[in-house]
Structures are given as C-alpha cells and as structure tokens.
Design a protein around this motif. Structure first.
Motif, PDB file in Angstrom:
ATOM      1  N   LEU A   1       1.037  -1.196   0.057  1.00  0.00           N
ATOM      2  CA  LEU A   1      -0.057  -0.015  -0.040  1.00  0.00           C
ATOM      3  C   LEU A   1       0.780   1.098  -0.077  1.00  0.00           C
ATOM      4  CD1 LEU A   1      -2.668  -1.113   2.584  1.00  0.00           C
ATOM      5  CD2 LEU A   1      -3.214  -0.545   0.080  1.00  0.00           C
ATOM      6  N   VAL A   2       1.944   1.194   0.617  1.00  0.00           N
ATOM      7  CA  VAL A   2       2.837   2.327   0.756  1.00  0.00           C
ATOM      8  C   VAL A   2       3.474   2.535  -0.590  1.00  0.00           C
ATOM      9  CG1 VAL A   2       5.090   3.075   1.631  1.00  0.00           C
ATOM     10  CG2 VAL A   2       3.593   2.191   3.216  1.00  0.00           C
ATOM     11  N   GLU A   3       3.932   1.683  -1.334  1.00  0.00           N
ATOM     12  CA  GLU A   3       4.366   1.918  -2.736  1.00  0.00           C
ATOM     13  C   GLU A   3       3.112   2.541  -3.484  1.00  0.00           C
ATOM     14  OE1 GLU A   3       6.959  -0.653  -5.754  1.00  0.00           O
ATOM     15  OE2 GLU A   3       4.900  -1.348  -5.478  1.00  0.00           O
ATOM     16  N   HIS A   4       2.057   1.972  -3.527  1.00  0.00           N
ATOM     17  CA  HIS A   4       1.154   2.287  -4.232  1.00  0.00           C
ATOM     18  C   HIS A   4       0.599   3.390  -3.901  1.00  0.00           C
ATOM     19  CE1 HIS A   4      -2.849   1.637  -6.571  1.00  0.00           C
ATOM     20  NE2 HIS A   4      -3.568   2.393  -5.566  1.00  0.00           N
ATOM     21  N   GLN A   5       0.471   4.120  -2.706  1.00  0.00           N
ATOM     22  CA  GLN A   5      -0.122   5.449  -2.482  1.00  0.00           C
ATOM     23  C   GLN A   5       1.099   6.430  -2.409  1.00  0.00           C
ATOM     24  OE1 GLN A   5      -2.670   5.772   0.565  1.00  0.00           O
ATOM     25  NE2 GLN A   5      -3.561   3.828   0.591  1.00  0.00           N
ATOM     26  N   CYS A   6       2.385   6.296  -1.994  1.00  0.00           N
ATOM     27  CA  CYS A   6       3.436   7.205  -2.218  1.00  0.00           C
ATOM     28  C   CYS A   6       4.570   7.192  -3.290  1.00  0.00           C
ATOM     29  CB  CYS A   6       4.326   6.872  -0.856  1.00  0.00           C
ATOM     30  SG  CYS A   6       3.482   6.998   0.666  1.00  0.00           S
ATOM     31  N   HIS A   7       3.947   6.219  -4.398  1.00  0.00           N
ATOM     32  CA  HIS A   7       4.687   6.013  -5.498  1.00  0.00           C
ATOM     33  C   HIS A   7       6.288   6.342  -5.215  1.00  0.00           C
ATOM     34  CE1 HIS A   7       0.898   6.796  -7.394  1.00  0.00           C
ATOM     35  NE2 HIS A   7       0.792   8.121  -6.473  1.00  0.00           N
ATOM     36  N   THR A   8       6.693   5.382  -4.306  1.00  0.00           N
ATOM     37  CA  THR A   8       8.145   4.898  -3.922  1.00  0.00           C
ATOM     38  C   THR A   8       8.914   4.875  -5.205  1.00  0.00           C
ATOM     39  OG1 THR A   8       7.434   4.016  -1.738  1.00  0.00           O
ATOM     40  CG2 THR A   8       9.755   3.795  -2.436  1.00  0.00           C
ATOM     41  N   PRO A   9       9.848   5.522  -5.518  1.00  0.00           N
ATOM     42  CA  PRO A   9      10.708   5.325  -6.766  1.00  0.00           C
ATOM     43  C   PRO A   9      11.319   3.921  -6.674  1.00  0.00           C
ATOM     44  CG  PRO A   9      11.214   7.406  -5.667  1.00  0.00           C
ATOM     45  CD  PRO A   9      10.327   6.725  -4.657  1.00  0.00           C
ATOM     46  N   ARG A  10      11.610   3.199  -7.726  1.00  0.00           N
ATOM     47  CA  ARG A  10      12.257   1.831  -7.550  1.00  0.00           C
ATOM     48  C   ARG A  10      13.198   1.750  -8.847  1.00  0.00           C
ATOM     49  NH1 ARG A  10       6.686  -1.601  -8.835  1.00  0.00           N
ATOM     50  NH2 ARG A  10       6.502  -0.746 -11.110  1.00  0.00           N
ATOM     51  N   VAL A  11      14.232   0.751  -8.751  1.00  0.00           N
ATOM     52  CA  VAL A  11      15.090   0.491  -9.959  1.00  0.00           C
ATOM     53  C   VAL A  11      14.820  -1.031 -10.227  1.00  0.00           C
ATOM     54  CG1 VAL A  11      16.584   2.335  -9.614  1.00  0.00           C
ATOM     55  CG2 VAL A  11      16.891   0.289  -8.351  1.00  0.00           C
TER      56      VAL A  11
ATOM     57  N   GLY B   1      12.032   1.013   3.472  1.00  0.00           N
ATOM     58  CA  GLY B   1      13.362   1.410   3.739  1.00  0.00           C
ATOM     59  C   GLY B   1      13.680   2.778   2.731  1.00  0.00           C
ATOM     60  N   ALA B   2      13.183   2.764   1.598  1.00  0.00           N
ATOM     61  CA  ALA B   2      13.418   3.812   0.375  1.00  0.00           C
ATOM     62  C   ALA B   2      12.358   4.816   0.978  1.00  0.00           C
ATOM     63  CB  ALA B   2      13.118   3.169  -0.588  1.00  0.00           C
ATOM     64  N   GLN B   3      11.363   4.395   1.390  1.00  0.00           N
ATOM     65  CA  GLN B   3      10.558   5.459   1.724  1.00  0.00           C
ATOM     66  C   GLN B   3      10.608   6.298   2.864  1.00  0.00           C
ATOM     67  OE1 GLN B   3       8.066   6.484  -0.831  1.00  0.00           O
ATOM     68  NE2 GLN B   3       7.612   8.250   0.619  1.00  0.00           N
ATOM     69  N   THR B   4      11.413   5.343   4.065  1.00  0.00           N
ATOM     70  CA  THR B   4      12.038   5.932   5.064  1.00  0.00           C
ATOM     71  C   THR B   4      12.873   7.194   5.097  1.00  0.00           C
ATOM     72  OG1 THR B   4      11.661   3.892   6.478  1.00  0.00           O
ATOM     73  CG2 THR B   4      13.282   5.418   7.124  1.00  0.00           C
ATOM     74  N   LEU B   5      13.798   6.910   4.134  1.00  0.00           N
ATOM     75  CA  LEU B   5      14.695   7.911   3.906  1.00  0.00           C
ATOM     76  C   LEU B   5      14.167   9.049   3.365  1.00  0.00           C
ATOM     77  CD1 LEU B   5      17.897   5.813   2.422  1.00  0.00           C
ATOM     78  CD2 LEU B   5      17.401   6.761   4.777  1.00  0.00           C
ATOM     79  N   ILE B   6      13.041   8.787   2.111  1.00  0.00           N
ATOM     80  CA  ILE B   6      12.482  10.129   1.560  1.00  0.00           C
ATOM     81  C   ILE B   6      11.599  10.833   2.652  1.00  0.00           C
ATOM     82  CG2 ILE B   6      10.524  10.552   0.011  1.00  0.00           C
ATOM     83  CD1 ILE B   6      11.550   7.926  -1.611  1.00  0.00           C
ATOM     84  N   ASN B   7      11.045   9.923   3.484  1.00  0.00           N
ATOM     85  CA  ASN B   7      10.156  10.791   4.546  1.00  0.00           C
ATOM     86  C   ASN B   7      11.097  11.546   5.344  1.00  0.00           C
ATOM     87  OD1 ASN B   7       7.983   9.432   3.511  1.00  0.00           O
ATOM     88  ND2 ASN B   7       7.402   8.175   5.373  1.00  0.00           N
TER      89      ASN B   7
ATOM     90  N   PRO C   1      19.053  11.049  -4.362  1.00  0.00           N
ATOM     91  CA  PRO C   1      18.065  10.224  -5.195  1.00  0.00           C
ATOM     92  C   PRO C   1      17.861   8.595  -4.305  1.00  0.00           C
ATOM     93  CG  PRO C   1      19.859  11.194  -6.450  1.00  0.00           C
ATOM     94  CD  PRO C   1      20.315  11.245  -5.162  1.00  0.00           C
ATOM     95  N   VAL C   2      16.690   8.348  -3.942  1.00  0.00           N
ATOM     96  CA  VAL C   2      16.400   6.907  -3.321  1.00  0.00           C
ATOM     97  C   VAL C   2      15.553   6.122  -4.076  1.00  0.00           C
ATOM     98  CG1 VAL C   2      15.694   6.107  -1.117  1.00  0.00           C
ATOM     99  CG2 VAL C   2      17.004   8.444  -0.968  1.00  0.00           C
ATOM    100  N   TYR C   3      15.899   4.780  -4.070  1.00  0.00           N
ATOM    101  CA  TYR C   3      15.312   3.898  -4.801  1.00  0.00           C
ATOM    102  C   TYR C   3      14.981   2.585  -3.866  1.00  0.00           C
ATOM    103  CZ  TYR C   3      16.815   7.071  -8.514  1.00  0.00           C
ATOM    104  OH  TYR C   3      16.843   8.077  -9.310  1.00  0.00           O
TER     105      TYR C   3
END
Length: 523
Positions: A120-130, A200-206, A212-214
């Motif tokens: 849900l976090v990825e879906h709603q926050c659009h967490t960047p990914r590689v 983890g990625a969204q933690t650093l973004i938050n 740049p975090v992915y």
C-alpha cells in the motif's frame, strides 16, 4: 469462568470496532501459513503458554482462538489459556472454514498486515524503484551509488547483492550519514522481496534525505530471477552511528507530521496501572545494544523487524505500544510507520534513561523438570527402556535424529503414547516446546524426563541418522511449505512468492484497507 463461542460475522465486527482484541490461530505454524484470517497472530498450541504470556500480557483481554474447523485444538488451547489466567476467551465457531463459509477471505503467508502495508505504501506514495537490470547497468557504468540491505545481519549473510552493505531499516535514520556523505550518491534499498525495500526507501524519503533514493524491485529474488549472481556468507557489520542537527530536525519533523506523542515516565506509569488496556514496551535498537541496557520488562523489537513483522511482537490489536531508543531518531522513525499501520503508538521521551519497567511474563514451572544427561539418554536409547519423543522442529528432525526416536508435536502427543506403560524421554531444544509437551503429559501417570539439546547438533558420541521424508510432508504441520525454497534456487517458488506479495491488496475488503492511514505527498 467459561469458554464462549463467537460466530464469524460477530468476530468480523469485533476486529474493526477499535477495542482491544487478541486473535490467536492455535494451529501449528505450517497450517497457519497456508490459510488464515488477515489479522490473526500465529500462536501454535505446541508453544502456546510461552507465546501467549508475551503476546497478550493482560489476562482480561478479549481473546478469540480458532483452528481449522472448530473441532481441532481450539478447545484444548482455550482450556490451557484459562489455566494461565485468561478469562475472556472465545472460540471461533467453525474455525477458519467457518470464516470462509461466512464469505470472508483467508490468506496464505505470514506477517500479512505488515507485508500488505508495504504494498500500500508503494501504491500510495509512488516510492521510486529500480529494476535488477537498472542496478546492473549502474554497476557496469560505475555510477555513484550505494546498495543498502534493509534486513538484519543473519538474513544478509544468507544472500546479498554484490557490494551491498547491511543497514536494517530501523537503523537508517541513525547510520545513513556514515554510509553516504555525497548528496548526489544514489541510494538503493533492497531486501529479499519487496516490503523492506519499499519501507526502507520511503523512510529515507520521509526523512528528507536529499539523495536520489530507490527501492530495488523484488529484492534479491528479483536479482536472482534475472540470472544475476548473489553473494553468500558475507558478513557486514553495521556502520557507526552518525547523527547531526539535520537528522535530529528531520526526526522531529517526522514526529510532528505523524503526530507521534513523546511521553514522560509519569504517563507510562499511569498507563501501567490501567487494567483496561494492554501495554507493550519495545526497544527498537539492535539486539547487541538491548543486551547491554534494555529496560526491565521490555521486548527487543529491532525497528526494521518491528515494522516488517509487528504481529510477532504484539498480539493485541489496538493496544498501547511504547517505543524507545538511545538517540531520539530510531523510535520516532519506527513509530511513524506503526501509526500509519493503525497502531496506538508513542515514544518514551527519555529513552534508555527512563526509569520505567514492566513485569516479565510469568510462566508457572511448578510441573518440575527432570533432565537427563547425554549418557543417560544414550543408555535409554540403547536399552530401549523408554519411548524417545523428539519434539524439535520437523525439519530439524529430518536433518538429524537418534535411531529409534519418534518425531512428536504437542497436538498429537497423547495419541502417540496411548496405551504405553514405558517412561517417556523428551528430546527438545526449546523451553517453550518442552513446557507445552510436559503440560500435555501432565496427569497421564507416566514418567517423563527431558534431554535438553544444547545447540543444533547432538553430542559427537551419538550416532544420528537423517531422513528426507520422515516425518512425511503431511505430518510436518509446524513447517510452512508455501514457497519455502524461494531463496534456495527454486525460481518458480520465487516467482510465486512475488506474485503473492503484489496480489495482497486485491484480496482486502474495505474494512481491512481502512485499518491503514498512509500519508501521501512525500517527495
């Protein structure tokens, strides 16, 4: 005190009425992992008393237990819990199948609330990914990047991305400045699958990291599925902590953003006296730090794992959870995620300097534990003078056991010894399993002694055997076969696991989705 019953529709209402509830699946862990209720906690009958005391510290909590169909171990479990002092116990009528027949979903896998949250976090926050291919290209082109593995050292050692460093998600706020000092360095967070990469990625973004975090899409499994080589056996120590004013301010902003209360010792002591609410005290630091100066009665819940597997530490929904650390950033970071998962969470203002405490769970050991030495066990085995019941995990038994010993598990223990007059010898490596087995044998008028195995191997003087199929798979109710070999070269299992994770959201109903309150808009 009597045991009551609750039907599926009433239980569904209870699970979402915002009052405290403990929902225990008392089947063995393998059975639970194949199909269970979304908010259920796995509390196997084989280790029930030990786990219940830790997971549900308040004896008057509303507690529901269930098994497969209502005619299995749920009644034995409920009676055992009554003896432990719990007195508001219900059995789910019809068990898991009754829940399904009422039109509600059952779920495979473990740690469902946490893993679903990650999706849900990825879906709603659009967490960047590689992707794995993207990362391999960075490696080939010698980009300025770092790969941080968000899992604990034990998991990192099993398999890791080449060149990755170990920094569990709960440690990111505390140690990221030691890993990265250039704001242009790309930071890629990975785990074995998806959840901890995303969190983890969204933690650093938050936290407002400028880099740049992915998240590495599908983690080590995605890497392996793309035919890239993993490292095995690598040991990576945690980087030294490095806090500056910027990170401390970021932590404060996080607490403000998610309205995380910082409470005093006085507030904690007031809650401790409240007999109508359950209270957990959780140390989010590493196990090594906790061993030095953890607060009395606290659980060690390393931050990344607390987010990843909350149900392994907290068995009561809507309880009060109090976190603490030594630095003022880790507990707040973890709390920001637990708050979005729907938990009532606060942070202890004084951290390890606090004077608070909780009583340790009390287990009645009055049964008396008679132990055998290795020599006595050897004699009993050679003379066939006792029934040897090996109650370790079924996979441990397959790997190594004494000839003539039988694999046993608490739900089937009385059935196995029916009619025997011989003394019983229990072989165990876990106090929780030992205690459960002794309770089960209590009152059978049989002599029962225990050989406590120290470590994973029998002493060298014993001749042991192994078996790939004994006990047979159907009897291994403690072991979850669901894509169990996804990290051991089975690509089909890895694909099925990733499909399972990405498909979790689609299985939720509206009530389950509304458990979460994910904040959007972080960039």
């Amino acid at each position: 005190m009597t045991i009551q019953f609750v039907d599926a529709k009433t239980l569904k209402q209870w699970l979402h009425d915002r009052s405290e509830i403990a929902l225990f699946d008392v089947r063995e862990h393998g059975q639970y992992g194949e199909s269970h209720l979304f908010l259920a906690t796995s509390v196997p009958y084989s280790r029930l008393e030990f786990e219940a005391a830790r997971l549900a510290p308040r004896k008057s909590v509303r507690m529901v237990v269930y098994d497969e169909n209502g005619s299995g171990v749920s009644m034995q479990a409920a009676q055992a819990l009554l003896k432990q002092g719990y007195h508001n116990i219900f059995i789910l009528s019809g068990g898991a199948q009754g829940w399904k027949h009422a039109g509600f979903n059952l779920f495979a896998g473990v740690n469902l609330p946490s893993k679903t949250f990650g999706e849900l976090v990825e879906h709603q926050c659009h967490t960047p990914r590689v992707s794995a291919d993207d990362l391999m290209k960075m490696m080939s082109e010698k980009d300025d990047f770092i790969v941080l593995d968000g899992r604990p050292q034990s998991e990192f050692k099993k398999m890791s991305i080449p060149g990755a460093q170990c920094c569990p998600n709960g440690e990111l706020a505390y140690r990221i400045k030691s890993h990265v000092n250039n704001p242009d360095t790309k930071i890629i967070i990975n785990c074995a699958g998806r959840t901890r990469s995303i969190i983890g990625a969204q933690t650093l973004i938050n936290l407002g990291i400028k880099n740049p975090v992915y998240a590495l899409e599908n983690g080590t499994q995605g890497w392996y599925l793309n035919d890239y080589v993993l490292e095995h056996g690598k040991v990576s120590q945690y980087a030294e902590p490095k806090l500056d004013d910027e990170m401390l301010l970021a932590s404060k902003a996080l607490a403000d953003k998610f309205q995380i209360p910082l409470i005093s010792d006085e507030q904690f002591f007031s809650w401790k006296k409240d007999e109508d609410r359950s209270l957990y005290l959780c140390d989010v630091r590493t196990a090594e730090e906790f061993a030095v100066n953890g607060l009395p009665g606290a659980q060690n819940t390393p931050g990344g794992q607390m987010i990843q597997a909350t149900d392994q530490f907290v068995g009561v929904r809507n309880a009060r959870i109090v976190l603490y650390d030594s630095d003022g950033v880790r507990a707040v970071t973890v709390a920001s995620w637990l708050k979005q998962m729907g938990h009532d969470v606060t942070v202890l203002r004084d951290g390890i300097q606090s004077k608070v405490s909780l009583p340790n769970p009390q287990i009645d050991h009055s049964l008396g534990l008679e132990t055998l030495t290795a020599a006595e066990l050897h004699t009993a085995n050679e003379n066939n003078s006792a029934i040897l019941l090996d109650i370790r995990g079924s996979m441990q038994y397959r790997k190594s056991h004494l000839p003539g010993s039988l694999w046993a598990i608490r739900p089937r223990l009385l059935e196995m010894i029916q009619g025997t007059q011989k003394p019983i010898v229990i072989i165990s490596d876990d106090p929780a399993l030992t205690y459960g087995a002794l309770l089960e044998l209590h009152g059978c008028n049989l002599t029962a002694k225990v050989y406590e195995l120290q470590g994973p191997q029998f002493p060298k003087e014993f001749e042991v055997i192994s078996s790939d199929a004994l006990p047979p798979d159907a009897d291994c109710i403690d072991f979850l076969f669901f894509v169990h070999d996804r990290h051991d070269g089975n690509k089909d299992a890895a694909r099925r696991y990733l499909e399972w994770e990405t498909g979790l959201i689609a299985q939720l109903d509206e009530d389950e989705i509304n458990l979460y309150s994910i904040q959007e808009g972080w960039k």
